[in-house]
Design a protein around this motif. Structure first.
Motif, PDB file in Angstrom:
ATOM      1  N   CYS A  75      -5.688   0.378  -9.316  1.00 54.92           N
ATOM      2  CA  CYS A  75      -4.558   1.315  -9.281  1.00 54.92           C
ATOM      3  C   CYS A  75      -3.286   0.720  -9.884  1.00 54.92           C
ATOM      4  N   ASP A  77       1.019   0.345  -9.719  1.00 53.40           N
ATOM      5  CA  ASP A  77       2.075   0.289  -8.723  1.00 53.40           C
ATOM      6  C   ASP A  77       3.166   1.304  -9.075  1.00 53.40           C
ATOM      7  N   TYR A 108     -10.244  -1.813  -4.122  1.00 52.65           N
ATOM      8  CA  TYR A 108     -10.108  -0.929  -5.284  1.00 52.65           C
ATOM      9  C   TYR A 108      -8.655  -0.729  -5.686  1.00 52.65           C
ATOM     10  N   SER A 109      -7.775  -0.524  -4.725  1.00 57.22           N
ATOM     11  CA  SER A 109      -6.374  -0.217  -5.044  1.00 57.22           C
ATOM     12  C   SER A 109      -5.690  -1.384  -5.737  1.00 57.22           C
ATOM     13  N   ARG A 110      -6.045  -2.609  -5.347  1.00 58.40           N
ATOM     14  CA  ARG A 110      -5.413  -3.755  -5.976  1.00 58.40           C
ATOM     15  C   ARG A 110      -5.971  -4.032  -7.363  1.00 58.40           C
TER      16      ARG A 110
END
Length: 455
Positions: free
Chosen positions: A178, A180, A173-175
């Protein structure tokens, strides 16, 4: 983009964020001029150096009463050809985000590497296909009835699109979702690199979680990045998925402002094809996209005057920027809109810079109130006042004649109670121009008296 790593682990490469990608683009543009535009823009060979460069907007164009600063939007000569990802499809599970976007840390992209992901075809031709064949010259003008015919690239490759969707599905999910530390999402980076299928897949994912218009550190949404990177196909894709067409960055620049300033007719056409677009949006300098297009065109004309008409690169860029002015006017942008800070219209801006091409074009636009348009004031000055102040400009007399032929009134006074004739230069040329203005003023008075007698 940085992720938590163990103390002993060292990154094997540096991720090129959108900020770095755009900086690399600007460095290439200021260090070299590309080959003339052709039907293919896929070559990444370095362009030959040149001693003539187009001045930056902040240096070459200033308006009294209006700060014109485009420090974040350097005028460009070339269409940015993004580098393909290296080792992009090496795997989907557990793929490192940094590895997906590895690039050599040089001012030029490394063309010796053979990426697994093939370079996307870019058939967009930066030469304009118009009904007037003389448009190849920067001094020729499109008539208001002529249309610029621009086409976008082919449909997306269904296989690559499905591959991209699988890649996004395999990311955590973060890649995939989200941002940076620079505010970049994976969509911003795909867009900046021109990877259309990957950008589409990422846009679908972000749209589903309500983050399609996420902003990076300078306020740019993915749509604004696509415009800046001159990616008309991705612009269309993002708009079709619901990207906010009127989103602006931290300087108030919308997609129209950016496309008009850079002189990207293909991108501008893609943006204008969207729905509910605000043609009169103001940036934080109080300018509409039409003002930005006019200012940018004057910059190219000045650069061309300094380098000579043999500079085909500047010829092409001036022609593209003039076509952007035409496209905005044809789409309904108002030539009577005034800057917030200086009250200048596009006619004031063109006359003040002695931009004879743009003056000719604007005065050929069929307006029901042409006389009122020509006599509009900017802090007391009409366009005729500004033309009278063009001392030493080779186009001064022609601009004065054009304005007078469209109903410019030489008897109007500015805030200092000066008529245009009072602002002319001294000497023989000034006296000749003053005589021309006085004759027109006397002729206008006779017409007024004649009309009054008839009533």
């Amino acid at each position: 983009m940085h992720f938590d790593k163990s103390p002993k682990e060292k990154p094997c490469c540096t991720l090129p964020t959108v900020k770095k990608l755009l900086e690399q683009k600007r460095r290439r543009e200021t260090s070299a001029v590309p080959a003339p535009c052709s039907t293919s823009t896929s070559s990444t060979s370095p362009a030959p150096p040149t001693t003539v460069s187009e001045p930056s907007p902040s240096e070459s164009f200033t308006c009294t009463g209006a700060a014109v600063s485009y420090s974040d939007m350097a005028v460009s000569y070339e269409h940015w050809v993004p580098e393909s990802t290296h080792g992009f499809y090496a795997g989907t599970q557990g793929t490192s985000y940094a590895e997906d976007f590895s690039l050599p840390l040089t001012s030029e992209y490394n063309t010796q590497q053979q990426p697994v992901y093939d370079r996307m075809p870019r058939p967009y031709d930066c030469s304009l296909a118009v009904t007037d064949p003389s448009m190849v010259s920067p001094w020729s003008l499109l008539s208001p009835s002529q249309s610029t015919q621009l086409s976008f690239g082919p449909n997306m490759d269904a296989g690559k699109l499905e591959e991209a969707r699988m890649l996004l599905k395999g990311m955590d999910y973060s890649r995939a979702i989200c941002q940076d530390e620079d505010g970049d999402t994976i969509l911003h980076i795909y867009t900046a690199k021109g990877l259309r299928e990957c950008a589409y897949a990422a846009a679908e994912k972000l749209r589903d979680v309500g983050e399609l218009d996420a902003r990076e550190h300078k306020g740019k949404t993915a749509l604004l990045v696509a415009v800046t990177a001159n990616q008309p196909e991705i612009v269309q894709d993002l708009l079709s998925l619901g990207a906010d067409i009127n989103a602006c960055d931290f300087k108030g620049q919308t997609a129209l402002h950016v496309a008009a300033h850079y002189g990207f007719p293909g991108v501008l056409q893609a943006v204008l094809s969207g729905r509910s677009i605000n043609l009169e949006a103001r940036n934080f300098e109080g300018m509409t996209p039409l003002h930005c297009a006019a200012i940018s065109h004057s910059i190219s004309v000045k650069a061309l005057s300094a380098s000579g008409p043999a500079d085909v690169h500047l010829q092409a860029k001036a022609a593209e920027k003039l076509s952007c002015v035409q496209m905005l006017l044809s789409s309904g942008a108002s030539p009577s809109s005034q800057e917030i800070k200086s009250n200048k219209t596009v006619l004031h801006l063109a006359v003040k810079e002695g931009n004879i091409d743009l003056v000719r074009y604007l005065l050929r636009v069929p307006l029901p109130n042409m006389k009122d348009f020509v006599n509009m004031k900017a802090h007391g000055h009409t366009a005729l006042h500004m033309a009278a102040g063009l001392h030493g400009n080779p186009h001064q007399e022609e601009i004065l004649q054009l304005l007078l032929s469209k109903g410019a009134d030489p008897s109007i006074r500015n805030l200092e109670n000066d008529q245009p004739a009072h602002l002319l230069q001294s000497g023989l040329q000034g006296e000749q121009l003053k005589l021309m203005l006085k004759k027109r003023s006397a002729s206008s008075r006779r017409r007024i008296l004649s009309l009054q007698d008839q009533e």
